[in-house]
Design a protein around this motif. Structure first.
Motif, PDB file in Angstrom:
ATOM      1  N   ASP A 159       0.908  -1.132   0.155  1.00 16.90           N
ATOM      2  CA  ASP A 159      -0.010  -0.036  -0.057  1.00 16.90           C
ATOM      3  C   ASP A 159       0.811   1.344  -0.017  1.00 16.90           C
ATOM      4  O   ASP A 159       0.454   2.205  -0.692  1.00 16.90           O
ATOM      5  CB  ASP A 159      -0.893   0.051   1.160  1.00 16.90           C
ATOM      6  N   SER A 160       1.664   1.254   0.806  1.00 17.88           N
ATOM      7  CA  SER A 160       2.900   2.421   0.764  1.00 17.88           C
ATOM      8  C   SER A 160       3.424   2.746  -0.546  1.00 17.88           C
ATOM      9  O   SER A 160       3.830   3.898  -0.945  1.00 17.88           O
ATOM     10  CB  SER A 160       3.809   2.168   2.041  1.00 17.88           C
ATOM     11  N   ALA A 161       4.186   1.568  -1.051  1.00 21.78           N
ATOM     12  CA  ALA A 161       4.412   1.823  -2.591  1.00 21.78           C
ATOM     13  C   ALA A 161       3.611   2.152  -3.402  1.00 21.78           C
ATOM     14  O   ALA A 161       3.983   2.963  -4.282  1.00 21.78           O
ATOM     15  CB  ALA A 161       4.850   0.270  -2.809  1.00 21.78           C
ATOM     16  N   SER A 162       2.426   1.918  -3.449  1.00 24.64           N
ATOM     17  CA  SER A 162       1.316   2.162  -4.512  1.00 24.64           C
ATOM     18  C   SER A 162       1.110   3.931  -4.190  1.00 24.64           C
ATOM     19  O   SER A 162       0.784   4.583  -5.167  1.00 24.64           O
ATOM     20  CB  SER A 162       0.255   1.260  -4.403  1.00 24.64           C
ATOM     21  N   ILE A 163       0.906   4.042  -2.885  1.00 22.25           N
ATOM     22  CA  ILE A 163       0.634   5.388  -2.763  1.00 22.25           C
ATOM     23  C   ILE A 163       1.865   6.501  -3.097  1.00 22.25           C
ATOM     24  O   ILE A 163       1.759   7.367  -3.742  1.00 22.25           O
ATOM     25  CB  ILE A 163       0.508   5.668  -1.199  1.00 22.25           C
TER      26      ILE A 163
ATOM     27  N   SER B  32       4.274  10.262  -6.880  1.00 21.75           N
ATOM     28  CA  SER B  32       5.403  10.452  -7.673  1.00 21.75           C
ATOM     29  C   SER B  32       4.898  10.857  -9.354  1.00 21.75           C
ATOM     30  O   SER B  32       5.241  11.889  -9.893  1.00 21.75           O
ATOM     31  CB  SER B  32       6.503   9.366  -7.827  1.00 21.75           C
ATOM     32  N   LYS B  33       3.960  10.040  -9.674  1.00 18.12           N
ATOM     33  CA  LYS B  33       3.385  10.313 -11.082  1.00 18.12           C
ATOM     34  C   LYS B  33       2.646  11.490 -10.999  1.00 18.12           C
ATOM     35  O   LYS B  33       2.562  12.518 -11.843  1.00 18.12           O
ATOM     36  CB  LYS B  33       2.426   9.235 -11.265  1.00 18.12           C
ATOM     37  N   GLN B  34       1.862  11.897 -10.158  1.00 15.94           N
ATOM     38  CA  GLN B  34       1.033  13.105 -10.018  1.00 15.94           C
ATOM     39  C   GLN B  34       1.940  14.320  -9.812  1.00 15.94           C
ATOM     40  O   GLN B  34       1.908  15.239 -10.825  1.00 15.94           O
ATOM     41  CB  GLN B  34       0.206  13.296  -8.796  1.00 15.94           C
ATOM     42  N   TYR B  35       3.259  14.339  -9.112  1.00 17.35           N
ATOM     43  CA  TYR B  35       4.117  15.433  -9.307  1.00 17.35           C
ATOM     44  C   TYR B  35       4.819  15.484 -10.525  1.00 17.35           C
ATOM     45  O   TYR B  35       4.937  16.602 -11.084  1.00 17.35           O
ATOM     46  CB  TYR B  35       5.196  14.941  -8.385  1.00 17.35           C
ATOM     47  N   HIS B  36       5.218  14.437 -11.423  1.00 14.44           N
ATOM     48  CA  HIS B  36       5.981  14.411 -12.534  1.00 14.44           C
ATOM     49  C   HIS B  36       4.936  15.042 -13.581  1.00 14.44           C
ATOM     50  O   HIS B  36       5.195  15.799 -14.402  1.00 14.44           O
ATOM     51  CB  HIS B  36       6.319  13.110 -12.909  1.00 14.44           C
TER      52      HIS B  36
END
Length: 104
Positions: free
Chosen positions: A5-9, A14-18
């Motif tokens: 769960d932590s990795a997917s969050i 990270s994708k949203q920031y990129h």
């Protein structure tokens, strides 16, 4: 399960920031653009620019294909990801000259 769960969050954030840093390039008919030459290999023209042009946008398709016109090449279609806007009268290239005098 907590690690997953932590990795997917983390991945989603990270994708949203990129994605927020990526500028959308929208082309209109009549725009001037540069075309990226992806077939230029590393060693033959190492110092040669990979951008050619300028070209003029003739038609924009809704699915991303853009038809451009060049004086030497004529009309042809390319993917919109291979194009970049060409600014002729950009003020970033201007500079001014100042005379600096020696201090007393």
């Amino acid at each position: 399960m907590n690690a997953y769960d932590s990795a997917s969050i983390y991945k989603a954030r990270s994708k949203q920031y990129h994605d927020a840093l990526i500028d959308k390039r929208e082309f209109k008919e009549g725009d001037r653009v540069l075309l990226y030459n992806s077939r230029l290999k590393l060693f033959p023209g190492k110092l040669k620019s990979r951008w050619s042009g300028p070209f003029e946008v003739v038609r924009v398709s809704p699915h991303g294909a853009i038809e451009i016109w060049g004086r030497d090449a004529g009309n042809f279609k390319v993917n919109g990801h291979q194009l970049n806007h060409y600014f002729v009268d950009d003020s970033h290239g201007t500079f001014s000259i100042m005379d600096l005098k020696d201090p007393p």
